[in-house]
Design a protein around this motif. Structure first.
Motif, PDB file in Angstrom:
ATOM      1  N   ARG A  36       0.778  -1.258   0.002  1.00 59.29           N
ATOM      2  CA  ARG A  36       0.033  -0.074  -0.028  1.00 59.29           C
ATOM      3  C   ARG A  36       0.774   1.291  -0.023  1.00 59.29           C
ATOM      4  O   ARG A  36       0.824   2.444  -0.734  1.00 59.29           O
ATOM      5  CB  ARG A  36      -0.779  -0.086   1.233  1.00 59.29           C
ATOM      6  CG  ARG A  36      -1.656   1.169   1.371  1.00 59.29           C
ATOM      7  CD  ARG A  36      -2.658   1.189   2.531  1.00 59.29           C
ATOM      8  NE  ARG A  36      -1.730   1.184   3.709  1.00 59.29           N
ATOM      9  CZ  ARG A  36      -0.968   2.280   4.479  1.00 59.29           C
ATOM     10  NH1 ARG A  36      -0.873   3.427   3.598  1.00 59.29           N
ATOM     11  NH2 ARG A  36      -0.187   2.069   5.506  1.00 59.29           N
ATOM     12  N   LEU A  39       2.788   1.833  -3.098  1.00 60.20           N
ATOM     13  CA  LEU A  39       1.730   2.521  -4.147  1.00 60.20           C
ATOM     14  C   LEU A  39       1.164   3.820  -3.831  1.00 60.20           C
ATOM     15  O   LEU A  39       0.651   4.394  -4.473  1.00 60.20           O
ATOM     16  CB  LEU A  39       0.386   1.879  -4.335  1.00 60.20           C
ATOM     17  CG  LEU A  39       0.705   0.228  -4.816  1.00 60.20           C
ATOM     18  CD1 LEU A  39      -0.557  -0.595  -4.835  1.00 60.20           C
ATOM     19  CD2 LEU A  39       1.139   0.310  -6.462  1.00 60.20           C
ATOM     20  N   MET A  41      -0.624   4.707  -1.516  1.00 58.18           N
ATOM     21  CA  MET A  41      -2.130   4.802  -1.320  1.00 58.18           C
ATOM     22  C   MET A  41      -2.458   4.762   0.227  1.00 58.18           C
ATOM     23  O   MET A  41      -1.693   4.277   1.036  1.00 58.18           O
ATOM     24  CB  MET A  41      -2.706   3.411  -1.813  1.00 58.18           C
ATOM     25  CG  MET A  41      -4.122   3.113  -1.655  1.00 58.18           C
ATOM     26  SD  MET A  41      -4.656   1.661  -1.993  1.00 58.18           S
ATOM     27  CE  MET A  41      -4.483   1.741  -3.983  1.00 58.18           C
ATOM     28  N   SER A  42      -3.186   5.697   0.605  1.00 54.84           N
ATOM     29  CA  SER A  42      -3.531   5.776   2.169  1.00 54.84           C
ATOM     30  C   SER A  42      -4.343   4.474   2.605  1.00 54.84           C
ATOM     31  O   SER A  42      -4.987   4.167   1.868  1.00 54.84           O
ATOM     32  CB  SER A  42      -4.433   7.192   2.258  1.00 54.84           C
ATOM     33  OG  SER A  42      -5.648   7.025   1.812  1.00 54.84           O
ATOM     34  N   LYS A  45      -8.047   5.121   1.412  1.00 53.90           N
ATOM     35  CA  LYS A  45      -8.412   4.930   0.038  1.00 53.90           C
ATOM     36  C   LYS A  45      -8.278   3.130  -0.281  1.00 53.90           C
ATOM     37  O   LYS A  45      -9.249   2.695  -0.897  1.00 53.90           O
ATOM     38  CB  LYS A  45      -7.300   5.220  -0.992  1.00 53.90           C
ATOM     39  CG  LYS A  45      -7.452   6.870  -1.105  1.00 53.90           C
ATOM     40  CD  LYS A  45      -8.544   7.208  -2.010  1.00 53.90           C
ATOM     41  CE  LYS A  45      -8.539   8.751  -2.093  1.00 53.90           C
ATOM     42  NZ  LYS A  45      -9.914   9.126  -2.431  1.00 53.90           N
ATOM     43  N   LEU A  46      -7.426   2.476   0.481  1.00 55.84           N
ATOM     44  CA  LEU A  46      -7.607   1.008   0.642  1.00 55.84           C
ATOM     45  C   LEU A  46      -8.696   0.424   1.067  1.00 55.84           C
ATOM     46  O   LEU A  46      -9.454  -0.335   0.460  1.00 55.84           O
ATOM     47  CB  LEU A  46      -6.249   0.371   1.250  1.00 55.84           C
ATOM     48  CG  LEU A  46      -6.160  -0.989   1.317  1.00 55.84           C
ATOM     49  CD1 LEU A  46      -6.235  -1.684  -0.235  1.00 55.84           C
ATOM     50  CD2 LEU A  46      -4.919  -1.490   2.026  1.00 55.84           C
ATOM     51  N   ALA A  49     -11.579   1.087  -1.251  1.00 58.56           N
ATOM     52  CA  ALA A  49     -11.603   0.172  -2.640  1.00 58.56           C
ATOM     53  C   ALA A  49     -11.943  -1.469  -2.129  1.00 58.56           C
ATOM     54  O   ALA A  49     -12.492  -1.942  -2.932  1.00 58.56           O
ATOM     55  CB  ALA A  49     -10.062   0.031  -2.901  1.00 58.56           C
ATOM     56  N   LEU A  79      -4.396  -4.186  -4.485  1.00 56.57           N
ATOM     57  CA  LEU A  79      -2.978  -3.741  -4.523  1.00 56.57           C
ATOM     58  C   LEU A  79      -2.206  -4.203  -5.815  1.00 56.57           C
ATOM     59  O   LEU A  79      -0.814  -4.107  -5.901  1.00 56.57           O
ATOM     60  CB  LEU A  79      -2.570  -4.294  -3.453  1.00 56.57           C
ATOM     61  CG  LEU A  79      -2.976  -3.596  -1.802  1.00 56.57           C
ATOM     62  CD1 LEU A  79      -2.506  -4.493  -0.802  1.00 56.57           C
ATOM     63  CD2 LEU A  79      -2.849  -2.227  -1.959  1.00 56.57           C
TER      64      LEU A  79
END
Length: 163
Positions: A36, A39, A41-42, A45-46, A49, A79
């Motif tokens: 994560r 990438l 990505m917070s 956000k994960l 998703a 991911l």
């Protein structure tokens, strides 16, 4: 039903509960965090998703909650890694950790305190930030020189410690 029987759970036949997360859960969680973070990505956000709150993602990442198979599959898709990624580079002590049957019967949703097992140092924020910064260097020759410099500094520290 006998008075000693528990409803919906097997009697504890495994090791006694220690309150510590299973080392496998900690490793898998640290791999989720590693990917994560790489990438950019917070946790929020994960979570969005895969339909979770960022707090649940935090619990997964520190191994406090066990990640089920279907959730692990969802994480692998979001991911963009194979499911096996989450088990790569697992330390021997984590791979040989006994499984607590009582935890498995409970569905693994029980909150456990983190302690005792240290996650992979490669999953530390400092390491991840360093790797990201390193790969933002566009010139491959500059990257290579920085890599060689870092190895030289690290090796000089080892030589001094041996003296």
């Amino acid at each position: 039903m006998p008075a000693t029987a528990t409803r919906g759970r097997r009697a504890s036949a495994g090791r006694p509960k220690t309150g510590k997360p299973n080392p496998i859960d900690v490793h898998v969680g640290s791999r989720v965090r590693l990917r994560r973070t790489l990438l950019g990505m917070s946790q929020e956000k994960l979570g969005e998703a895969i339909g979770l709150t960022f707090q649940q993602v935090q619990k997964y990442e520190r191994g406090a909650n066990r990640i089920g198979a279907s959730r692990l599959f969802d994480l692998s898709r979001v991911l963009d890694v194979p499911v096996s990624f989450f088990f790569d580079d697992m330390p021997a002590e984590a791979a040989s950790a006994p499984v607590d049957d009582d935890e498995a019967a409970a569905g693994g949703f029980e909150e456990r305190s983190s302690g005792g097992y240290e996650p992979d140092p490669m999953a530390k924020r400092e390491t991840l930030e360093l790797v990201r910064a390193y790969y933002r260097i566009n010139d491959p020759s500059v990257r290579k020189r920085l890599f060689e410099l870092t190895k030289a500094v690290a090796n000089s520290g080892m030589v001094e410690a041996a003296e």
